[in-house]
Design a protein around this motif. Structure first.
Motif, PDB file in Angstrom:
ATOM      1  N   ARG A 288       0.541 -14.644 -56.723  1.00  0.00           N
ATOM      2  CA  ARG A 288       0.749 -14.854 -58.149  1.00  0.00           C
ATOM      3  C   ARG A 288       1.796 -13.914 -58.733  1.00  0.00           C
ATOM      4  N   GLY A 289       1.822 -12.671 -58.318  1.00  0.00           N
ATOM      5  CA  GLY A 289       2.700 -11.692 -58.946  1.00  0.00           C
ATOM      6  C   GLY A 289       4.172 -11.897 -58.665  1.00  0.00           C
ATOM      7  N   ASP A 290       4.523 -12.108 -57.403  1.00  0.00           N
ATOM      8  CA  ASP A 290       5.936 -12.206 -57.048  1.00  0.00           C
ATOM      9  C   ASP A 290       6.288 -13.493 -56.303  1.00  0.00           C
ATOM     10  N   ASN A 291       5.349 -14.430 -56.218  1.00  0.00           N
ATOM     11  CA  ASN A 291       5.567 -15.743 -55.613  1.00  0.00           C
ATOM     12  C   ASN A 291       5.922 -15.634 -54.122  1.00  0.00           C
ATOM     13  N   ALA A 292       5.413 -14.582 -53.456  1.00  0.00           N
ATOM     14  CA  ALA A 292       5.655 -14.440 -52.026  1.00  0.00           C
ATOM     15  C   ALA A 292       4.819 -15.469 -51.260  1.00  0.00           C
ATOM     16  N   GLN A 293       5.365 -15.969 -50.168  1.00  0.00           N
ATOM     17  CA  GLN A 293       4.648 -16.946 -49.350  1.00  0.00           C
ATOM     18  C   GLN A 293       3.564 -16.214 -48.567  1.00  0.00           C
ATOM     19  N   MET A 294       2.318 -16.616 -48.756  1.00  0.00           N
ATOM     20  CA  MET A 294       1.200 -15.952 -48.121  1.00  0.00           C
ATOM     21  C   MET A 294       0.676 -16.793 -46.952  1.00  0.00           C
ATOM     22  N   SER A 295       0.059 -16.101 -46.003  1.00  0.00           N
ATOM     23  CA  SER A 295      -0.510 -16.762 -44.835  1.00  0.00           C
ATOM     24  C   SER A 295      -1.767 -16.040 -44.401  1.00  0.00           C
ATOM     25  N   ILE A 296      -2.591 -16.742 -43.654  1.00  0.00           N
ATOM     26  CA  ILE A 296      -3.746 -16.137 -43.001  1.00  0.00           C
ATOM     27  C   ILE A 296      -3.465 -16.173 -41.512  1.00  0.00           C
ATOM     28  N   ILE A 297      -3.532 -15.025 -40.877  1.00  0.00           N
ATOM     29  CA  ILE A 297      -3.397 -14.966 -39.422  1.00  0.00           C
ATOM     30  C   ILE A 297      -4.781 -14.672 -38.867  1.00  0.00           C
ATOM     31  N   GLU A 298      -5.188 -15.446 -37.871  1.00  0.00           N
ATOM     32  CA  GLU A 298      -6.527 -15.295 -37.321  1.00  0.00           C
ATOM     33  C   GLU A 298      -6.493 -15.435 -35.812  1.00  0.00           C
ATOM     34  N   LEU A 299      -7.485 -14.858 -35.183  1.00  0.00           N
ATOM     35  CA  LEU A 299      -7.622 -14.978 -33.738  1.00  0.00           C
ATOM     36  C   LEU A 299      -8.252 -16.312 -33.399  1.00  0.00           C
TER      37      LEU A 299
END
Length: 116
Positions: free
Chosen positions: A104-115
């Motif tokens: 929300r703050g800087d519109n960075a692309q977020m991801s979840i990395i999981e095993l």
């Protein structure tokens, strides 16, 4: 010029970048999933898969290399105990990156990395 330098800089000096990736790798192995930016997740994938490959190998030299990288010594021993049975039949691809909504703050692309 940075021709063919494939290491992502991540906007940090080398010492801070290495410490951040060590911390994220430790957290990923401890918790199983981490929410972070997409660029960090892609950089983290290489380090995490290398640690799991070391754990599958299981030699004393591999254990010492993993202890030198991961912050928690007990976590390394637990990883080496469980890696053979969990990832024994896989040749690679121990992590999965799932895209999520932008921050929300800087519109960075977020991801979840999981095993896996």
């Amino acid at each position: 010029m940075r021709h063919q330098c494939r290491l992502p800089q991540l906007g940090r000096p080398a010492d801070q970048r290495k410490a951040m990736l060590r911390g994220l790798t430790t957290q990923l192995i401890r918790e199983g999933r981490v929410t972070t930016t997409r660029a960090r997740a892609k950089a983290l994938r290489d380090k995490a898969e290398k640690m799991i490959s070391l754990a599958k190998e299981g030699s004393l030299a591999s254990r010492r290399r993993a202890i030198g990288y991961i912050y928690d010594k007990q976590l390394v021993h637990a990883l080496f105990d469980k890696a053979k049975e969990r990832y024994g039949d896989r040749k690679g691809g121990y992590t999965r990156i799932v895209r999520t909504v932008s921050r929300r703050g800087d519109n960075a692309q977020m991801s979840i990395i999981e095993l896996v």
